[in-house]
Enzyme design. Structure first.
Site, PDB file in Angstrom:
ATOM      1  N   GLU A 211      -2.825  -7.050   7.873  1.00 31.16           N
ATOM      2  CA  GLU A 211      -1.508  -6.835   8.472  1.00 31.16           C
ATOM      3  C   GLU A 211      -1.384  -7.597   9.791  1.00 31.16           C
ATOM      4  OE1 GLU A 211       1.377  -6.644   8.199  1.00 31.16           O
ATOM      5  OE2 GLU A 211       2.112  -4.577   8.085  1.00 31.16           O
TER       6      GLU A 211
ATOM      7  N   HIS B 219       0.832  -1.206   0.000  1.00 31.60           N
ATOM      8  CA  HIS B 219       0.000   0.000   0.000  1.00 31.60           C
ATOM      9  C   HIS B 219       0.866   1.255   0.000  1.00 31.60           C
ATOM     10  CE1 HIS B 219       0.770   1.149   4.190  1.00 31.60           C
ATOM     11  NE2 HIS B 219       0.662  -0.134   4.503  1.00 31.60           N
TER      12      HIS B 219
END
Length: 363
Positions: free
Chosen positions: A184, A105
């Protein structure tokens, strides 16, 4: 008058040293009753380490976890340490080779503030992060993707929406598939705190997180080992999806775990791999389910204009090895027959052993 030996021994049992690592945890221990008991404890410690094949500091942290686990809880934690499978991830046999293009990202608000993000949703892309996502999209435009996978966290979703836009209406594909296993790493109470604050207030714990990630224990868990297990589940999810090429948007720690499990790197090598915001990695998987790293941390597109990447093409030797001859033949004769067929066909599409030499580099 001296205090009797037995009284002195009993008075120590409420704050004795750790029997596994000789450090002082201020926790109850069995009373020390003489040199023979010391030798027995040392022998037990050696046997324990040989059986578990673990560093003594891991055993110590299992015995004295940060969540105060005792009794069966500590034993369960030790079992968690020893039960982890260090073997590289082995995918199932496939009908066709697959290629995965990973994009981390873009730069986020918590990246800017140097806060631990973990599996939270508060952090969003900054203007720099959006520009990085656009650059990644432009660098991948010459590729064809069958699907897109993404972490469900806000910063990854925003990146996926930008990068996936050119392919969103092709081949019946629309929205990215948001997979929980691409989330994550869960870093508990670290999340939301600034790195410098944790380093100042909890220096020992922060040092372990940065320098010994395989030993890092938080709230009675081993977050890096958890991430490795999660990465293996993510590989299973992605490999079971139809199609030969897939775009994947995820996070730094989880991407590290994905690459380590694919290559067979142990958790202690977690930080041997680094991926920048907006960087690109590529992994191929052959018909046998073996993983091969084709590109790592590509960042040229973030610095230079008009950078275009190509999908890694299945290697000619991999195709040759996967070919089953009609009758028994040596590897040499099979390779020779394939070479003759390719040259005699003049590059016709009817030959399964014809490859465009400009599209790949044969190893």
């Amino acid at each position: 008058m001296h205090q009797p030996l037995q009284s002195r021994v009993l008075s120590r049992q409420s704050y004795g040293s750790c029997r596994w690592c000789c450090c002082n945890h201020n926790q109850p221990t069995k009373p020390f009753t003489g040199r023979a008991s010391l030798y027995s404890a040392l022998e037990a410690r050696q046997r324990r380490q040989q059986q578990q094949q673990l560093p003594s500091r891991l055993i110590c942290r299992a015995q004295h976890s940060t969540n105060g686990a005792t009794g069966n809880g500590r034993e369960a934690l030790e079992q968690q340490l020893t039960a982890y499978d260090l073997a590289p991830y082995k995918g199932p046999k496939l009908q066709q080779p697959k290629c995965f293009v990973f994009v981390r990202h873009g730069h986020s608000t918590w990246n800017h503030q140097s806060r631990i993000q973990g599996n939270t949703n508060e952090s969003e892309l900054t203007e720099i992060g959006r520009a990085q996502a656009v650059r990644a999209r432009e660098a991948l435009q010459s590729m064809r993707f069958d699907s897109c996978f993404s972490s469900p966290h806000t910063r990854a979703r925003q990146t996926a929406e930008i990068v996936w836009e050119p392919w969103s209406n092709q081949n019946g594909s629309s929205e990215p598939q948001y997979l929980k296993n691409l989330s994550e790493c869960d870093l508990g109470w670290f999340q939301g705190l600034r790195n410098e604050d944790i380093a100042r207030e909890h220096p020992d714990l922060y040092r372990v997180w940065r320098e010994e990630p395989e030993n890092f224990m938080l709230e009675g868990r081993l977050p890096v080992l958890d991430a490795f297990r999660q990465a293996k589940r993510a590989w299973t999810d992605m490999l079971s999806t139809p199609g030969s090429s897939h775009l994947v948007i995820t996070h730094k720690s989880l991407l590290r775990a994905l690459l380590c499990t694919a290559l067979g790197l142990p958790p202690r090598q977690f930080r041997a791999i680094d991926i920048a915001n907006g960087a690109i990695c590529m992994v191929r998987c052959n018909l046998k389910g073996d993983m091969m790293l084709s590109a790592l941390n590509l960042t040229s597109h973030l610095v230079y204009n008009n950078v275009k990447y190509q999908l890694p093409v299945t290697n000619a030797n991999d195709q040759l090895a996967a070919t089953k001859p009609a009758k028994p033949a040596s590897v040499y004769s099979t390779a020779l027959a394939g070479s003759n067929s390719s040259s005699s066909s003049g590059g016709s599409s009817g030959s399964s052993n014809t490859w465009d030499l400009q599209s790949y580099t044969q190893s």
